[in-house]
Design a protein around this motif. Structure first.
Motif, short mmCIF file in Angstrom:
data_model
loop_
_atom_site.label_atom_id
_atom_site.label_comp_id
_atom_site.label_asym_id
_atom_site.label_seq_id
_atom_site.Cartn_x
_atom_site.Cartn_y
_atom_site.Cartn_z
N VAL A 14 0.84 -1.21 0.00
CA VAL A 14 0.00 0.00 0.00
C VAL A 14 0.88 1.26 0.00
O VAL A 14 0.62 2.21 -0.74
CB VAL A 14 -0.94 0.01 1.21
CG1 VAL A 14 -1.64 1.37 1.34
CG2 VAL A 14 -1.98 -1.10 1.09
N GLY A 15 1.91 1.24 0.81
CA GLY A 15 2.79 2.40 0.86
C GLY A 15 3.56 2.59 -0.43
O GLY A 15 3.71 3.72 -0.92
N VAL A 16 4.04 1.50 -0.98
CA VAL A 16 4.84 1.57 -2.21
C VAL A 16 4.01 2.10 -3.38
O VAL A 16 4.44 2.99 -4.12
CB VAL A 16 5.41 0.17 -2.56
CG1 VAL A 16 5.99 0.17 -3.97
CG2 VAL A 16 6.49 -0.21 -1.56
N VAL A 17 2.79 1.57 -3.56
CA VAL A 17 1.97 2.02 -4.70
C VAL A 17 1.45 3.44 -4.48
O VAL A 17 1.04 4.10 -5.44
CB VAL A 17 0.78 1.06 -4.95
CG1 VAL A 17 1.28 -0.33 -5.29
CG2 VAL A 17 -0.16 1.03 -3.76
N ALA A 18 1.51 3.92 -3.23
CA ALA A 18 1.12 5.31 -2.96
C ALA A 18 2.25 6.28 -3.31
O ALA A 18 2.08 7.49 -3.23
CB ALA A 18 0.73 5.47 -1.50
N MET A 67 3.28 -10.93 -6.29
CA MET A 67 2.33 -10.28 -7.18
C MET A 67 2.72 -10.44 -8.65
O MET A 67 2.04 -9.94 -9.54
CB MET A 67 2.21 -8.79 -6.84
CG MET A 67 1.59 -8.52 -5.48
SD MET A 67 -0.13 -9.11 -5.37
CE MET A 67 -0.96 -7.99 -6.51
N GLN A 68 3.80 -11.17 -8.89
CA GLN A 68 4.28 -11.43 -10.25
C GLN A 68 4.45 -10.14 -11.05
O GLN A 68 4.03 -10.05 -12.21
CB GLN A 68 3.34 -12.42 -10.96
CG GLN A 68 3.23 -13.76 -10.26
CD GLN A 68 2.27 -14.72 -10.95
OE1 GLN A 68 1.71 -14.41 -12.01
NE2 GLN A 68 2.07 -15.89 -10.35
N SER A 69 5.05 -9.16 -10.39
CA SER A 69 5.27 -7.85 -11.02
C SER A 69 6.77 -7.61 -11.19
O SER A 69 7.54 -7.74 -10.24
CB SER A 69 4.67 -6.73 -10.17
OG SER A 69 3.26 -6.86 -10.10
N ARG A 70 7.16 -7.26 -12.41
CA ARG A 70 8.56 -6.98 -12.68
C ARG A 70 8.88 -5.49 -12.60
O ARG A 70 10.04 -5.09 -12.71
CB ARG A 70 8.94 -7.50 -14.07
CG ARG A 70 8.87 -9.02 -14.18
CD ARG A 70 9.39 -9.49 -15.52
NE ARG A 70 9.40 -10.94 -15.62
CZ ARG A 70 9.87 -11.62 -16.67
NH1 ARG A 70 10.35 -10.95 -17.72
NH2 ARG A 70 9.86 -12.93 -16.67
N SER A 71 7.86 -4.69 -12.41
CA SER A 71 8.07 -3.24 -12.31
C SER A 71 7.06 -2.64 -11.36
O SER A 71 5.99 -3.23 -11.10
CB SER A 71 7.94 -2.57 -13.68
OG SER A 71 6.59 -2.65 -14.14
N LEU A 72 7.38 -1.47 -10.85
CA LEU A 72 6.47 -0.76 -9.96
C LEU A 72 5.19 -0.38 -10.71
O LEU A 72 4.09 -0.45 -10.15
CB LEU A 72 7.14 0.50 -9.39
CG LEU A 72 6.27 1.39 -8.51
CD1 LEU A 72 5.73 0.62 -7.32
CD2 LEU A 72 7.06 2.62 -8.05
N ALA A 73 5.34 -0.01 -11.98
CA ALA A 73 4.18 0.38 -12.78
C ALA A 73 3.19 -0.78 -12.89
O ALA A 73 1.96 -0.57 -12.81
CB ALA A 73 4.62 0.82 -14.17
N ASP A 74 3.70 -1.99 -13.06
CA ASP A 74 2.81 -3.15 -13.16
C ASP A 74 2.12 -3.41 -11.83
O ASP A 74 0.93 -3.75 -11.79
CB ASP A 74 3.61 -4.38 -13.58
CG ASP A 74 2.73 -5.62 -13.72
OD1 ASP A 74 1.84 -5.61 -14.59
OD2 ASP A 74 2.92 -6.57 -12.94
N LEU A 75 2.86 -3.26 -10.73
CA LEU A 75 2.26 -3.45 -9.42
C LEU A 75 1.15 -2.44 -9.17
O LEU A 75 0.07 -2.79 -8.68
CB LEU A 75 3.33 -3.33 -8.33
CG LEU A 75 2.84 -3.53 -6.88
CD1 LEU A 75 2.32 -4.95 -6.69
CD2 LEU A 75 3.96 -3.22 -5.90
N VAL A 76 1.39 -1.20 -9.53
CA VAL A 76 0.38 -0.15 -9.38
C VAL A 76 -0.86 -0.48 -10.20
O VAL A 76 -2.00 -0.33 -9.73
CB VAL A 76 0.95 1.22 -9.80
CG1 VAL A 76 -0.16 2.27 -9.86
CG2 VAL A 76 2.04 1.66 -8.82
#
Length: 212
Positions: A161-165, A194-203
């Motif tokens: 939550v903090g990271v995507v914020a 979350m199988q995300s290779r980037s912050l953008a994908d996680l967001v």
């Protein structure tokens, strides 16, 4: 129930469910869908459809507005009440404006007046099936993301939550009262789970969850 489904080898394909108390209309619509290579089944009433058909499968419903023993609007209301999201196309021999407005407000895919042009009905069915397929694809992706998120520990979820914020690791650490190194370790675990290779994908994935 009358059916022109072409066998189990086509299972999983969308089905056009025709509901009309007039057998001649049912037969004509089944013929129309058959020649256009669409799976179709026909029912004489909404009750027969609800008790025998799969209301969760892909496809759409083509239903007569006015039928004895239960109108098309009654069927639409019942589908909504059981949580079915199958698109509904109404056919009517009467230019019933109040009914058409009510149907569309309740989410009807289309409303056609008899006698209708076959091309118009086929276009409405194609659009309904396409819309249903797109909705199912979005739901499947959202369910997959939710399943991934369910593997996170409570602390990992807080870090996510903090990271995507947009907070930096040290800000997340301060907010949660843990070390920056611990945040980094949790963040790596979050990205993996979350199988995300980037912050953008996680967001993007978190945004999809929030829209559900």
């Amino acid at each position: 129930m009358e059916s022109m489904e072409l066998g189990t080898e086509r299972s999983g394909e969308p089905v056009v469910h025709v509901i009309d108390d007039d057998k001649h209309v049912r037969d004509a619509l089944l013929d129309l869908f058959l020649v256009t290579n669409l799976r179709a089944s026909a029912y004489s009433s909404g009750t027969e459809f609800l008790t025998t058909a799969d209301t969760t499968g892909p496809g759409c419903v083509v239903v007569d507005l006015r039928m004895p023993g239960g109108t098309g609007l009654d069927l639409q209301s019942e589908l909504i009440s059981i949580g079915s999201r199958i698109p509904v196309i109404f056919l009517t021999a009467h230019a019933d404006v109040p009914a058409s407005v009510k149907a569309m407000k309740a989410g009807a895919a289309d409303f056609l007046t008899k006698p209708f042009v076959s091309h118009d009905l086929l276009a409405a069915v194609d659009n309904a099936i396409r819309t249903d397929a797109e909705r199912r694809k979005r739901d499947a992706e959202r369910n997959h993301i939710r399943a991934l998120a369910d593997t996170l520990t409570p602390r990992e979820h807080e870090v996510m939550v903090g990271v995507v914020a947009g907070l930096m690791n040290k800000q997340v650490a301060y907010q949660l009262g843990i070390s920056e190194m611990t945040v980094k370790l949790h963040r790596m675990s979050v990205m993996r789970k979350m199988q995300s290779r980037s912050l953008a994908d996680l967001v993007r994935k978190v945004e999809k969850l929030q829209k559900s």
